[in-house]
Scaffold this active site. Structure first.
Site, short mmCIF file in Angstrom:
data_model
loop_
_atom_site.label_atom_id
_atom_site.label_comp_id
_atom_site.label_asym_id
_atom_site.label_seq_id
_atom_site.Cartn_x
_atom_site.Cartn_y
_atom_site.Cartn_z
N ASP A 64 111.46 -24.15 62.49
CA ASP A 64 112.14 -22.86 62.35
C ASP A 64 112.82 -22.59 63.69
O ASP A 64 112.14 -22.49 64.72
CB ASP A 64 111.10 -21.77 62.02
CG ASP A 64 111.76 -20.42 61.77
OD1 ASP A 64 112.90 -20.19 62.24
OD2 ASP A 64 111.12 -19.59 61.10
N VAL A 65 114.14 -22.46 63.67
CA VAL A 65 114.86 -22.30 64.95
C VAL A 65 114.52 -20.99 65.64
O VAL A 65 114.84 -20.81 66.82
CB VAL A 65 116.39 -22.43 64.77
CG1 VAL A 65 116.78 -23.83 64.32
CG2 VAL A 65 116.95 -21.36 63.84
N ASN A 91 123.52 -25.38 63.92
CA ASN A 91 124.18 -25.11 62.64
C ASN A 91 123.37 -24.17 61.76
O ASN A 91 123.93 -23.48 60.92
CB ASN A 91 124.42 -26.45 61.93
CG ASN A 91 124.74 -26.28 60.47
OD1 ASN A 91 125.87 -25.95 60.10
ND2 ASN A 91 123.74 -26.48 59.60
N TYR A 159 125.74 -10.43 59.49
CA TYR A 159 126.39 -11.74 59.68
C TYR A 159 127.57 -11.62 60.65
O TYR A 159 127.72 -12.45 61.56
CB TYR A 159 126.85 -12.27 58.33
CG TYR A 159 127.32 -13.71 58.33
CD1 TYR A 159 126.43 -14.76 58.55
CD2 TYR A 159 128.66 -14.02 58.11
CE1 TYR A 159 126.86 -16.08 58.54
CE2 TYR A 159 129.09 -15.34 58.09
CZ TYR A 159 128.19 -16.37 58.31
OH TYR A 159 128.62 -17.67 58.29
N LYS A 163 127.48 -13.57 64.25
CA LYS A 163 128.46 -14.61 64.61
C LYS A 163 129.30 -14.18 65.82
O LYS A 163 129.70 -15.02 66.63
CB LYS A 163 129.33 -14.97 63.41
CG LYS A 163 128.56 -15.67 62.29
CD LYS A 163 127.88 -16.96 62.77
CE LYS A 163 127.21 -17.73 61.65
NZ LYS A 163 126.54 -18.97 62.10
N THR A 194 128.90 -24.61 49.93
CA THR A 194 127.47 -24.84 50.11
C THR A 194 126.69 -23.78 49.33
O THR A 194 127.28 -22.91 48.70
CB THR A 194 127.10 -24.69 51.60
OG1 THR A 194 127.41 -23.34 51.98
CG2 THR A 194 127.90 -25.65 52.48
P1 NAP Z 1 123.30 -23.15 53.71
O1 NAP Z 1 123.84 -24.01 52.65
O2 NAP Z 1 122.63 -21.88 53.34
O3 NAP Z 1 122.35 -24.02 54.67
C1 NAP Z 1 121.75 -23.41 55.78
C2 NAP Z 1 120.88 -24.42 56.50
O4 NAP Z 1 120.22 -23.75 57.58
C3 NAP Z 1 119.81 -25.03 55.62
O5 NAP Z 1 119.61 -26.37 55.97
C4 NAP Z 1 118.58 -24.19 55.98
O6 NAP Z 1 117.45 -24.98 55.72
C5 NAP Z 1 118.82 -23.97 57.47
N1 NAP Z 1 118.12 -22.82 58.04
C6 NAP Z 1 118.22 -21.51 57.68
N2 NAP Z 1 117.39 -20.76 58.42
C7 NAP Z 1 116.76 -21.60 59.27
C8 NAP Z 1 115.79 -21.42 60.28
N3 NAP Z 1 115.28 -20.22 60.59
N4 NAP Z 1 115.36 -22.51 60.97
C9 NAP Z 1 115.85 -23.73 60.67
N5 NAP Z 1 116.78 -23.97 59.73
C10 NAP Z 1 117.22 -22.91 59.03
O7 NAP Z 1 124.49 -22.70 54.71
P2 NAP Z 1 125.81 -23.49 55.15
O8 NAP Z 1 126.92 -22.93 54.37
O9 NAP Z 1 125.55 -24.94 55.17
O10 NAP Z 1 125.96 -22.93 56.64
C11 NAP Z 1 125.71 -23.72 57.79
C12 NAP Z 1 126.29 -22.98 58.98
O11 NAP Z 1 127.70 -22.83 58.80
C13 NAP Z 1 125.75 -21.56 59.16
O12 NAP Z 1 125.58 -21.27 60.53
C14 NAP Z 1 126.84 -20.69 58.56
O13 NAP Z 1 126.82 -19.38 59.06
C15 NAP Z 1 128.07 -21.47 58.97
N6 NAP Z 1 129.26 -21.20 58.18
C16 NAP Z 1 129.32 -21.58 56.87
C17 NAP Z 1 130.48 -21.35 56.14
C18 NAP Z 1 130.61 -21.75 54.70
O14 NAP Z 1 131.68 -21.50 54.10
N7 NAP Z 1 129.62 -22.39 54.10
C19 NAP Z 1 131.58 -20.71 56.74
C20 NAP Z 1 131.48 -20.33 58.07
C21 NAP Z 1 130.34 -20.60 58.78
P3 NAP Z 1 115.99 -24.42 55.37
O15 NAP Z 1 116.17 -23.35 54.34
O16 NAP Z 1 115.26 -25.64 54.91
O17 NAP Z 1 115.49 -23.89 56.66
#
Ligand code: NAP
Length: 256
Positions: A64-65, A91, A159, A163, A194
């Site tokens: 857990d980060v 990430n 959020y 950010k 995602t």
């Molecule tokens: P996602 O599909 O919800 O995946 C999030 C990841 O973070 C999962 O692997 C989750 O795994 C992990 N996570 C969440 N809380 C955590 C914690 N406390 N400790 C460790 N791991 C944790 O989200 P995503 O879309 O891939 O997003 C990844 C990053 O990109 C994020 O920072 C998000 O804000 C950013 N982002 C995404 C988008 C987009 O369009 N998708 C756009 C802009 C920015 P577990 O649940 O197993 O912990």
């Protein structure tokens, strides 16, 4: 900036990706492995090693980060097994709560900030210490940000705030650690399809008025693929002359 690499400069490098159990983080890990990068991967659920990865070149862990000791132990384990860490990608992130701030539960706000702000502070801190412990090597820190750092979306107060904090804390790390050869970037990946995007599309306009815009993106497939984002991060880290001009940077939209 476009990826211009011939890829040899990636072989054997060591990268950490947090939040690598699914979504963008898992996609980054998969592409990095294809390019011969050795990997430290974590999330709250222990990530699966990417198919292309040499099993001896991957360390996975449930971390857990928001737990600073766990992040520190993870960094130490990766360095012990794979060697000094060349790239660290914070990430892991969450979007919830998606609701007007007046209706948000304090516990949900606290949980959000613990992952999205404290998690990035802890990861950045540990990596800055790691780079200083290996003088002369330098390193690259990428904190995954979002367009929400600068655009105000109703329903996303936590959020947008978290950010914006990521952008600004990264600017500070870039200043503090430049003399150690650490380059720090806050990178908005663009819209990536995602679980987080699925959760956005599943909301309703009363809590998230911009939901239709995100549903339309899904209809037209207007996303950045994780491979596209990964290629840009690899280029940013190790392609000569490909570093962005500013600490805060957005991956360009993928041509379609
Ligand atoms: P996602 O599909 O919800 O995946 C999030 C990841 O973070 C999962 O692997 C989750 O795994 C992990 N996570 C969440 N809380 C955590 C914690 N406390 N400790 C460790 N791991 C944790 O989200 P995503 O879309 O891939 O997003 C990844 C990053 O990109 C994020 O920072 C998000 O804000 C950013 N982002 C995404 C988008 C987009 O369009 N998708 C756009 C802009 C920015 P577990 O649940 O197993 O912990």
């Amino acid at each position: 900036m476009r990826p211009v690499s011939t890829h040899e400069q990636y072989e054997g490098r060591v990268a950490v990706v947090t939040g690598a159990s699914r979504g963008l983080g898992a996609g980054l890990a998969a592409r990095f492995a294809e390019r011969g990068v050795r990997l430290g991967l974590c999330a709250r659920r222990q990530p699966d090693p990417p198919p292309a990865a040499d099993p001896d070149a991957v360390v996975t862990a449930a971390v857990d980060v928001a737990d600073p000791d766990a992040v520190e132990r993870f960094a130490a384990t990766v360095a012990e097994r794979l060697g000094p860490i060349d790239l660290w990608v914070n990430n892991a992130g969450v979007l919830e709560p998606i609701v007007p701030l007046r209706d948000a539960e304090p516990a949900a706000l606290e949980a959000h900030v613990r992952t999205n702000v404290l998690g990035v502070l802890y990861g950045s801190r540990v990596y800055a210490r790691h780079v200083r412990a290996h003088p002369g090597r330098g390193g690259v820190l990428v904190n995954v940000s979002s367009g929400a750092a600068t655009s105000a979306y109703a329903g996303w107060s936590a959020y947008c705030a978290s950010k914006a904090a990521v952008d600004q804390l990264t600017r500070v790390v870039a200043v503090e650690e430049a003399d150690a050869g650490l380059r720090a970037y806050a990178v908005a990946p663009g819209v990536v399809d995602t679980d987080m995007q699925a959760a956005i599309r599943a909301t309703t306009p009363d809590v998230f008025p911009a939901v239709e815009r995100f549903r339309r993106m899904a209809e037209t497939g207007a996303f950045n693929e994780p491979d596209w984002v990964a290629d840009h991060l690899l280029a940013l880290a190790w392609d000569p002359g490909a570093a962005p001009p500013d600490v805060v940077w957005r991956v360009p939209d993928q041509p379609r």
